[in-house]
Scaffold this motif. Structure first.
Motif: not given
Length: 258
Positions: A150-157
């Motif tokens: 479940t790739p639910v994380l992402r970079l926000r910066r």
């Protein structure tokens, strides 16, 4: 399109015409028996960086990050040796099992890979953590554990390259860098265990930030608390981080650093 063909050719070439073991360079196999054994996960157990950063969930690793293991991880990660994903995924699956997945109580297991920056994925031609996570989930399902990626994380910066940074610098570099994708909280509807996964842990800063981002979205609880347990698993960790347990921890559990 050229990049896609390059990656495909590299993967097929590694399968058909191996030039030597990725771990030790011996023979003409993708991975020799001895190096494959080093990644078997037979010694999987809890690890704890020193110093241990606040907010680090319970972490289990399959093996020590040294010699052949280091060579295999880097070959897969930096040189596009994609056939190695299967053995690295099997090692990661062993670490996930060591953390309690598939044990008493059962329940779904959500593997949450630490996201890579887009420019790093483009440069490498693949996303190493996600590829290993997919191999691990397939292995776990074959063993009867209901797991999915479940790739639910992402970079926000943007973040700087972690290589060469000390523990404090890594924490500063990553602080607030991750966030959960919209709708990510739905994973708690079926998963009994949320497992942050990566290829390795050193200072623990990346796993701390990943755990913070998930908790901020209401995903996962600390080990022993009510709700889906939030833990972490990696392929490898420094040899001296194995067996460090806080007061009151058991042989099969490890206190978080909160």
């Amino acid at each position: 399109m050229r990049e896609w063909w390059r990656v495909l050719a590299g993967e097929l070439g590694g399968l058909v015409l191996p030039v030597g073991c990725a771990g030790c360079g011996a023979g003409r196999a993708v991975l020799c028996g001895a190096c494959r054994s080093a990644l078997s996960g037979a010694g999987a157990g809890p690890v704890r960086p020193s110093p241990c950063p606040a907010g680090l969930p319970v972490v289990h690793a399959a093996t020590a990050y040294r010699e052949a293991v280091r060579a295999v991880v880097l070959a897969h990660k930096e040189r596009g040796a994609l056939p190695l994903a299967a053995v690295l995924g099997a090692a990661l699956a062993a670490a996930v099992r060591a953390g309690g997945a598939g044990g008493a109580g059962g329940g779904g297991v959500a593997l949450v890979p630490v996201p890579s920056a887009r420019h790093r994925v483009r440069a490498r031609g693949h996303d190493p953590a996600r590829r290993i996570a997919l191999a691990a989930s397939a292995r776990l399902r074959r063993e009867g554990v209901p797991a999915r990626v479940t790739p639910v994380l992402r970079l926000r910066r943007a973040v700087a390259d972690q290589a060469g940074l000390g523990a404090a610098q890594r924490r500063e570099n990553l602080a607030g860098a991750l966030e959960a994708r919209p709708g990510a909280e739905r994973v708690t509807g079926w998963a009994a265990r949320i497992v942050i996964v990566d290829d390795l842990v050193t200072t623990g800063s990346t796993l701390v930030e990943a755990a913070r981002a998930l908790r901020a979205a209401g995903i996962g609880a600390a080990a022993g608390a009510t709700g889906a347990a939030l833990v972490a698993a990696v392929v490898a960790a420094p040899a001296d981080s194995f067996g460090r347990r806080g007061p009151g921890a058991t042989r099969t559990d490890q206190k978080t650093c909160e």
